[in-house]
Design a protein around this motif. Structure first.
Motif, mmCIF file in Angstrom:
data_model
loop_
_atom_site.group_PDB
_atom_site.id
_atom_site.type_symbol
_atom_site.label_atom_id
_atom_site.label_comp_id
_atom_site.label_asym_id
_atom_site.label_seq_id
_atom_site.Cartn_x
_atom_site.Cartn_y
_atom_site.Cartn_z
ATOM 1 N N ASN A 70 0.841 -1.192 0.000
ATOM 2 C CA ASN A 70 0.000 0.000 0.000
ATOM 3 C C ASN A 70 0.879 1.245 0.000
ATOM 4 O O ASN A 70 2.081 1.178 0.233
ATOM 5 C CB ASN A 70 -0.932 0.007 1.214
ATOM 6 C CG ASN A 70 -0.155 -0.002 2.522
ATOM 7 O OD1 ASN A 70 0.966 -0.480 2.586
ATOM 8 N ND2 ASN A 70 -0.749 0.531 3.575
ATOM 9 N N ASN A 76 -5.744 -0.796 4.898
ATOM 10 C CA ASN A 76 -5.913 -0.911 3.446
ATOM 11 C C ASN A 76 -6.336 -2.303 2.980
ATOM 12 O O ASN A 76 -6.506 -2.528 1.788
ATOM 13 C CB ASN A 76 -4.610 -0.524 2.740
ATOM 14 C CG ASN A 76 -4.214 0.914 2.986
ATOM 15 O OD1 ASN A 76 -4.664 1.817 2.301
ATOM 16 N ND2 ASN A 76 -3.369 1.135 3.991
ATOM 17 N N VAL A 190 -1.438 -3.258 -5.223
ATOM 18 C CA VAL A 190 -1.491 -2.122 -4.298
ATOM 19 C C VAL A 190 -2.905 -2.001 -3.745
ATOM 20 O O VAL A 190 -3.874 -1.869 -4.498
ATOM 21 C CB VAL A 190 -1.083 -0.808 -4.993
ATOM 22 C CG1 VAL A 190 -1.189 0.363 -4.020
ATOM 23 C CG2 VAL A 190 0.338 -0.915 -5.531
ATOM 24 N N VAL A 192 -5.740 0.008 -1.521
ATOM 25 C CA VAL A 192 -6.097 1.396 -1.214
ATOM 26 C C VAL A 192 -7.339 1.398 -0.323
ATOM 27 O O VAL A 192 -8.318 0.700 -0.623
ATOM 28 C CB VAL A 192 -6.376 2.203 -2.506
ATOM 29 C CG1 VAL A 192 -6.835 3.626 -2.169
ATOM 30 C CG2 VAL A 192 -5.142 2.244 -3.396
ATOM 31 N N LEU A 216 2.367 4.536 -8.036
ATOM 32 C CA LEU A 216 1.350 3.649 -8.592
ATOM 33 C C LEU A 216 1.735 3.142 -9.980
ATOM 34 O O LEU A 216 1.193 2.139 -10.449
ATOM 35 C CB LEU A 216 0.000 4.368 -8.660
ATOM 36 C CG LEU A 216 -0.736 4.572 -7.332
ATOM 37 C CD1 LEU A 216 -1.935 5.484 -7.522
ATOM 38 C CD2 LEU A 216 -1.175 3.229 -6.754
ATOM 39 N N ALA A 219 2.627 -0.436 -10.092
ATOM 40 C CA ALA A 219 1.601 -1.422 -9.757
ATOM 41 C C ALA A 219 1.138 -2.197 -10.991
ATOM 42 O O ALA A 219 1.109 -1.674 -12.106
ATOM 43 C CB ALA A 219 0.410 -0.738 -9.102
ATOM 44 N N VAL A 222 -4.551 -2.412 -8.828
ATOM 45 C CA VAL A 222 -4.932 -1.669 -7.631
ATOM 46 C C VAL A 222 -6.266 -2.228 -7.136
ATOM 47 O O VAL A 222 -7.178 -2.488 -7.933
ATOM 48 C CB VAL A 222 -5.069 -0.157 -7.919
ATOM 49 C CG1 VAL A 222 -5.768 0.557 -6.767
ATOM 50 C CG2 VAL A 222 -3.699 0.462 -8.142
ATOM 51 N N ILE A 242 -6.387 7.406 -9.951
ATOM 52 C CA ILE A 242 -5.423 6.312 -10.137
ATOM 53 C C ILE A 242 -5.017 6.218 -11.596
ATOM 54 O O ILE A 242 -3.832 6.042 -11.925
ATOM 55 C CB ILE A 242 -6.029 4.986 -9.640
ATOM 56 C CG1 ILE A 242 -6.173 5.017 -8.114
ATOM 57 C CG2 ILE A 242 -5.180 3.791 -10.070
ATOM 58 C CD1 ILE A 242 -7.004 3.882 -7.545
ATOM 59 N N VAL A 251 -8.316 -1.771 -11.976
ATOM 60 C CA VAL A 251 -8.767 -1.355 -10.647
ATOM 61 C C VAL A 251 -9.918 -2.255 -10.218
ATOM 62 O O VAL A 251 -10.939 -2.352 -10.906
ATOM 63 C CB VAL A 251 -9.213 0.120 -10.641
ATOM 64 C CG1 VAL A 251 -9.722 0.510 -9.256
ATOM 65 C CG2 VAL A 251 -8.064 1.030 -11.059
#
Length: 395
Positions: A70, A76, A190, A192, A216, A219, A222, A242, A251
């Motif tokens: 994170n 998170n 990652v 969030v 980011l 990554a 996410v 993002i 995402v």
């Protein structure tokens, strides 16, 4: 120290334009935090350059490494994601090795050990995670993941039978690994916190960021956690932010789904979620996102919810037990019924003994697991397919 942590956390999540509204004592901390944050930024930049130029070497393990990390401190959903991945691989007949620092008493490691005790997952605890991995790989051996049968099981989420190969490690899952650059990784996930993603956008300790948002770009995926507690509009804005950093970044959205309760005095007990219905509840937690915990309890239908929040990973002391008991007595006097204490599994694994000192009040522990929330067809199945692609499994 606990009060100081609270003050710093409040500063970190207060918009810059509202800092003048904070109490004088907190405002007096800002110049010191700003200086420390600037030093941290310089050290972070130098460390990154040393790795880039080869002064610091990265270690490559003989098995794939998945990092779950994170950009900000606490709350998170890293631990639920690590457990999700461990179960995914274990069910596919691939023994995962989980590497964790064991920070602040190792509450996360203890919880993972409880949840994964009946699987082939192995848990290595230690600050030097390269050395920990080497020790486990030498002890158990490792497995080549280019096995079509096992990779197909990962894709279809089917379970496989026990075999001698289950002792061998097939994949490493690096808990809190984004800033642990010493180990090379094949996948960077990652996490969030959707409820409070970036705070004031400043680096620690002035803000909650452990790295700039531009990180980011490293990554591969996410995952926005606690997405069920965030409005669609805010989720969309977060998703767009993002994509400003990396426009093709997948995402995903997850939530913690409550499963059941168990009594702090009897870990093997199992109680339905309805046990909290119409009860007077005191939520006690020392986690990174206490708001998510409290909101989750509120959804279960108690008649009244009170709360006591401590800083992340805080260990309950004897004086805190007395404070909790005093709050419980006030609730009892105010509502005329005996209240019940609710804690998370992390709090239980950190302080299982001292929580028993709350007798005669009932202490229930909430068990939850991570669930993917479908959005634009990015389901949990899509996440598994992405993993397979990133790890270059043969179909």
């Amino acid at each position: 120290m606990e009060q100081m942590k609270r003050s710093v956390n409040q500063i970190a999540y207060t918009p810059t334009q509202n800092l003048s509204k904070l109490p004088l004592l907190q405002r007096s901390l800002i110049p010191f935090l700003f200086t420390a944050s600037s030093i941290y930024k310089l050290a972070l930049s130098l460390r990154h350059q040393f790795y880039h130029l080869g002064f610091f070497r990265k270690h490559r393990l003989p098995v794939p490494v998945i990092s779950v990390g994170n950009l900000t401190w606490g709350g998170n959903g890293k631990t639920p994601m690590v457990e999700f991945l461990a179960l995914l691989f274990a069910k596919a007949g691939i023994s995962p090795l989980l590497l964790t620092r064991g920070y602040a008493g190792g509450d996360e490691a203890k919880m993972l050990q409880r949840h994964l005790s009946d699987t082939s997952a192995k848990i290595g605890v230690g600050a030097n995670r390269s050395a920990t991995a080497a020790r486990f790989l030498e002890q158990h051996g490792y497995l080549d993941l280019q096995s079509n049968a096992r990779n197909e099981k990962l894709h279809t989420n089917q379970e496989v039978g026990v075999s001698s190969n289950l002792e061998k490690i097939g994949v490493v899952i690096l808990d809190d690994g984004m800033q642990h650059w010493r180990l090379s990784r094949d996948v960077e996930i990652v996490m969030v916190n959707g409820m409070k993603p970036w705070g004031n956008n400043r680096l620690i300790p002035l803000g909650p960021l452990r790295e700039p948002l531009t990180s980011l770009k490293r990554a591969d995926a996410v995952v926005i956690h606690h997405a069920d507690l965030v409005s669609d509009r805010d989720l969309k804005l977060l998703e767009l932010m993002i994509w400003e950093m990396k426009n093709d970044l997948p995402v995903f959205f997850t939530s913690l789904s409550p499963l059941c309760f168990f009594e702090a005095n009897s870990r093997m007990s199992k109680m339905p979620l309805s046990v909290v219905h119409n009860r007077v509840v005191l939520c006690v937690s020392a986690i990174g996102s206490p708001d998510a915990f409290v909101h989750g309890i509120e959804k279960l239908g108690p008649s009244h919810v009170d709360r006591l929040d401590f800083s992340d990973h805080y260990s309950i002391q004897a004086k805190d037990v007395e404070m909790i008991k005093e709050r419980l007595r006030k609730l009892h006097d105010g509502f005329g019924v005996s209240p019940v204490v609710m804690v998370t599994e992390k709090d239980y694994d950190r302080d299982p003994v001292i929580l028993k000192d709350l007798c005669p009040f009932e202490v229930l522990v909430l068990s939850s697991d991570l669930q993917f929330m479908p959005s634009k067809a990015l389901t949990g199945e899509c996440f598994q397919k992405l993993l397979k692609q990133l790890l270059k499994f043969k179909v």
